[in-house]
Enzyme design. Structure first.
Site, PDB file in Angstrom:
ATOM      1  N   ALA A 172       0.828  -1.203   0.000  1.00 13.08           N
ATOM      2  CA  ALA A 172       0.000   0.000   0.000  1.00 13.08           C
ATOM      3  C   ALA A 172       0.861   1.252   0.000  1.00 13.08           C
ATOM      4  O   ALA A 172       1.945   1.282   0.587  1.00 13.08           O
ATOM      5  CB  ALA A 172      -0.930   0.021   1.213  1.00 13.08           C
ATOM      6  N   SER A 173       0.382   2.264  -0.692  1.00 10.42           N
ATOM      7  CA  SER A 173       0.961   3.597  -0.691  1.00 10.42           C
ATOM      8  C   SER A 173       2.455   3.556  -1.017  1.00 10.42           C
ATOM      9  O   SER A 173       2.837   3.139  -2.094  1.00 10.42           O
ATOM     10  CB  SER A 173       0.678   4.278   0.654  1.00 10.42           C
ATOM     11  N   ALA A 174       3.330   3.982  -0.097  1.00 12.80           N
ATOM     12  CA  ALA A 174       4.766   4.012  -0.398  1.00 12.80           C
ATOM     13  C   ALA A 174       5.283   2.646  -0.820  1.00 12.80           C
ATOM     14  O   ALA A 174       6.177   2.546  -1.664  1.00 12.80           O
ATOM     15  CB  ALA A 174       5.548   4.511   0.814  1.00 12.80           C
TER      16      ALA A 174
END
Length: 307
Positions: free
Chosen positions: A153-155
């Protein structure tokens, strides 16, 4: 009030991380800042999670071989050091330490390909773009495959999207493409406590966005531009890594949400749905098929040398 200001500073950092996961880390920081001891149940959970992480890393080390280096990317992404390994959950991963391990694998002549095993909710934006660039550059030297096992997720997705191929486990999730930060205004709370801060500063915007006063429009605009800049870098990197248009990243791919395996595949966020062991087997087969075969002339020469 020191506790609130510490948390305000922590949350003011731009994050490429699932908000609910950051809330869990914040609750631990909250306890630390109060000086409260963890409950016995919490300590048992921390010990169990640490043991699980160590077991998983050892299993990865055992699964490596046949010219494949397996690199774990677990927990909250930070730039320097593994900062939250002593809390429950998947711990943390340093972009600097991970980049060093990646360079070692690239430089090792015994390593023909690299598999990144990802289980992370994302983290701070600091150091992520640099690591993503290193992975993208490594692709030109050796195959770099990544798998969301079971969360990128995300980064963490920012990083994983730079691999030559990206997979997700059948029950896994990827996405949360976005950046956010928070501002906390403690002026009323401090006023009730009889605290009136006076800021002494030099530089027009040195204390802009401080937690002692409401956020004015100019400061809000700057913080938004800062967030937009990181989001632009994030979406550009994903578009390049996945070979799609930036508009497809921004207008699809969950728009900040995490997506399950089937939805992620439909959005071209991953190359396939597979278990870790199946991805590893595929890489082993690919490695065998890519080994150069000796020519008939070379074989004949070796036979003559034997004779």
């Amino acid at each position: 009030m020191k506790r609130e200001l510490l948390l305000a500073e922590f949350l003011a950092t731009p994050w490429a991380m699932m908000p609910e996961r950051l809330a869990a880390v914040t609750s631990v920081m909250n306890r630390w800042s109060r000086g409260d001891a963890a409950t016995q149940a919490a300590l048992k959970q921390v010990a169990a999670d640490q043991s699980a992480r160590n077991t998983r890393r050892q299993a990865l080390a055992n699964s490596a071989g046949n010219g494949i280096a397996v690199l774990p990317l677990y927990g909250v992404v930070t730039q320097r050091g593994n900062m939250v390994d002593d809390v429950s959950g998947p711990g943390s991963v340093s972009t600097q330490l991970f980049a060093a391990a990646l360079r070692d694998a690239i430089a090792d002549p015994a390593v023909g390909s690299i598999l990144i095993d990802i289980d992370s909710p994302g983290g701070s934006v600091y150091g992520v773009a640099e690591l993503a660039d290193e992975i993208a550059a490594a692709r030109s030297q050796k195959p770099v495959v990544a798998i969301a096992n079971s969360l990128a997720a995300s980064a963490a997705y920012w990083i994983g999207a730079q691999a030559s191929e990206l997979y997700v486990t059948p029950g896994g999730e990827v996405g949360s493409i976005g950046v956010w930060q928070a501002h906390f205004d403690y002026s009323e709370a401090m006023s009730r406590d009889g605290v009136k801060p006076t800021l002494i500063s030099a530089g027009k915007f040195k204390v802009e966005g401080n937690p002692y006063a409401p956020l004015d429009d100019e400061a809000r605009s700057f913080l938004q531009s800062r967030t937009d800049d990181y989001y632009a870098a994030f979406t550009k990197a994903v578009a390049k890594g996945r070979g799609v248009a930036i508009s497809q990243v921004r207008e699809g791919m969950g728009q900040g949400r995490v997506l399950g395996a089937d939805a992620a595949l439909a959005e071209k966020m991953v190359d396939g749905i597979s278990t870790f062991s199946d991805v590893l087997k595929k890489m082993q087969r690919d490695a065998k098929s890519s080994k150069p075969k000796a020519s008939r002339l070379a074989i004949a020469r070796r036979e003559l040398e034997i004779l």
